[in-house]
Design a protein around this motif. Structure first.
Motif, mmCIF file in Angstrom:
data_model
loop_
_atom_site.group_PDB
_atom_site.id
_atom_site.type_symbol
_atom_site.label_atom_id
_atom_site.label_comp_id
_atom_site.label_asym_id
_atom_site.label_seq_id
_atom_site.Cartn_x
_atom_site.Cartn_y
_atom_site.Cartn_z
ATOM 1 N N PHE A 1 56.736 76.158 -38.983
ATOM 2 C CA PHE A 1 56.104 75.962 -40.280
ATOM 3 C C PHE A 1 56.123 77.191 -41.184
ATOM 4 N N VAL B 1 54.323 70.857 -45.829
ATOM 5 C CA VAL B 1 54.544 71.603 -44.587
ATOM 6 C C VAL B 1 53.276 72.340 -44.175
ATOM 7 N N VAL C 1 60.217 68.584 -40.187
ATOM 8 C CA VAL C 1 60.069 70.041 -40.080
ATOM 9 C C VAL C 1 60.963 70.605 -38.982
ATOM 10 N N VAL D 1 59.264 64.778 -44.695
ATOM 11 C CA VAL D 1 58.069 65.625 -44.702
ATOM 12 C C VAL D 1 57.142 65.257 -45.854
#
Length: 374
Positions: free
Chosen positions: A185, A235, A332, A364
């Motif tokens: 991330f 994210v 991701v 995402v």
């Protein structure tokens, strides 16, 4: 002083093991009580673990009997680059994972059995699958096949159903979860960085020129993605959820390098060092991401997803799979592998990476992925 030299100076009682020193391995296994009365280590073969030292040890009795096992030592550095720090306690989380899985026979059948553990030397002794090979060949044109895909999905379903409902799960592997969070991330969305400590197993993020050398236009697409506010906010939100303690036990690194094809055609799942409590959808999404990265046939992907989700009957309603969440986690992981430090040896035609990167962005941001809607 190097990280390893400093550790050895502070912990002289811990023997740092290597596959080319069978005598030392024999000494340590004898000292911790892992050898029979007339048993000794005869050979050791490296199994090429990236973050930990992993080897197959052959044990022979004076009377002629023999057996093999896998010995794993996890120390506070990356095995392939000792300048990179790794959580010193990660072996504890892995031991805890095996202990939990042992209570779920349907999942345990797909993993090696933990035979012993030694805290003082950060050692695990595991069942060996002789003749097995990992499935990283999928990235280079190999095919998983429906049977193996179903088995992998069934493992995740058993893990989800067999461990859900724990009222206060123990976050035994928080340090490895934090490392996984950074690789997934944070670093793929950071500016390209070179060298330095703290990147973990993935290594530094390639710059845009390096990405363009991999596929024309990929560097520009990566730069656009990093400046896409809707994407980066999604994210960040997903990353916060990932760090929370979830409802199921998850493997944490569910990809082909940790899938073994055994001689009878079955598959086994290994190396749960990132395992702990989280969203079951994380493992499903990670597995799905790698099937897409490896360009597996639609029927293989469908077999995996069907087995992982199971039949959503009345018994499973409460623990059903959240497909938009699967899509987001898959997205991701795809981004990480396309523009982050965890590059894969993909054999793909021009435009594949850029196209899949856009697919990952949609997954995402919106929680939509076409393969999950069929």
């Amino acid at each position: 002083m190097s990280r390893r030299a400093e550790f050895e100076s502070e912990h002289p009682e811990v023997h740092v093991l290597s596959a080319d020193q069978a005598g030392r391995v024999d000494l340590v296994m004898g000292a911790v009580g892992w050898l029979g009365d007339e048993e000794q280590v005869t050979t050791c073969a490296s199994l090429d673990g990236e973050s930990s030292t992993v080897m197959r040890v052959e044990l022979q009795e004076l009377r002629g009997g023999w057996r093999t096992a896998v010995l794993k030592q996890s120390l506070p550095w990356l095995r392939r680059d000792e300048s990179v720090a790794m959580p010193a306690d990660r072996w504890r989380g892995e031991r805890a994972f095996y202990a939990e899985v042992a209570r779920v026979p349907e999942a345990a059948a797909h993993m090696p059995r933990l035979m012993a553990a030694n805290e003082a030397r950060s050692l695990l002794l595991l069942e060996d699958f002789r003749g097995a090979s990992n499935l990283a060949s999928l990235y280079r044109g190999g095919s998983l096949g429906d049977r193996a895909a179903q088995a992998l999905g069934a493992f995740l379903r058993a893990l989800r159903l067999g461990t859900r409902g724990t009222e206060e799960p123990d976050p035994a592997n928080a340090s490895m979860k934090a490392l996984n969070h950074r690789m997934l991330f944070e670093t793929p969305l950071a500016s390209a960085m070179r060298g330095g400590d703290g990147f973990g197993p993935d290594g530094p993020v390639p710059d845009d020129a390096a990405l363009d050398a991999t596929e024309p236009g990929l560097g520009e697409a990566a730069a656009a993605l990093r400046s896409d506010r809707a994407f980066t906010e999604a994210v960040s939100e997903l990353g916060s959820r990932f760090l929370a303690v979830g409802a199921s036990l998850v493997h944490g690194a569910f990809h082909p390098a940790n899938w073994l094809l055994v001689p009878d055609g079955g598959v086994r799942v290994v190396d749960p060092q990132y395992g702990g409590w989280g969203d079951a959808e994380f493992d499903i999404g990670t597995g799905l991401a790698h099937l897409l990265l490896a360009r597996q046939p639609e029927e293989v992907v469908a077999a995996f997803l069907s087995a992982a989700g199971g039949s959503e009957d009345a018994e499973e309603v409460e623990s059903g799979v959240d497909r938009p969440l699967v899509a987001r986690y898959a997205g991701v992981e795809i981004v990480r592998r396309l523009i982050g430090g965890g590059q894969l040896p993909l054999e793909a035609e021009a435009g594949f990476r850029c196209g899949l990167l856009e697919t990952a962005r949609t997954a995402v941001v919106s929680g939509r992925l076409e393969v999950l809607e069929t």
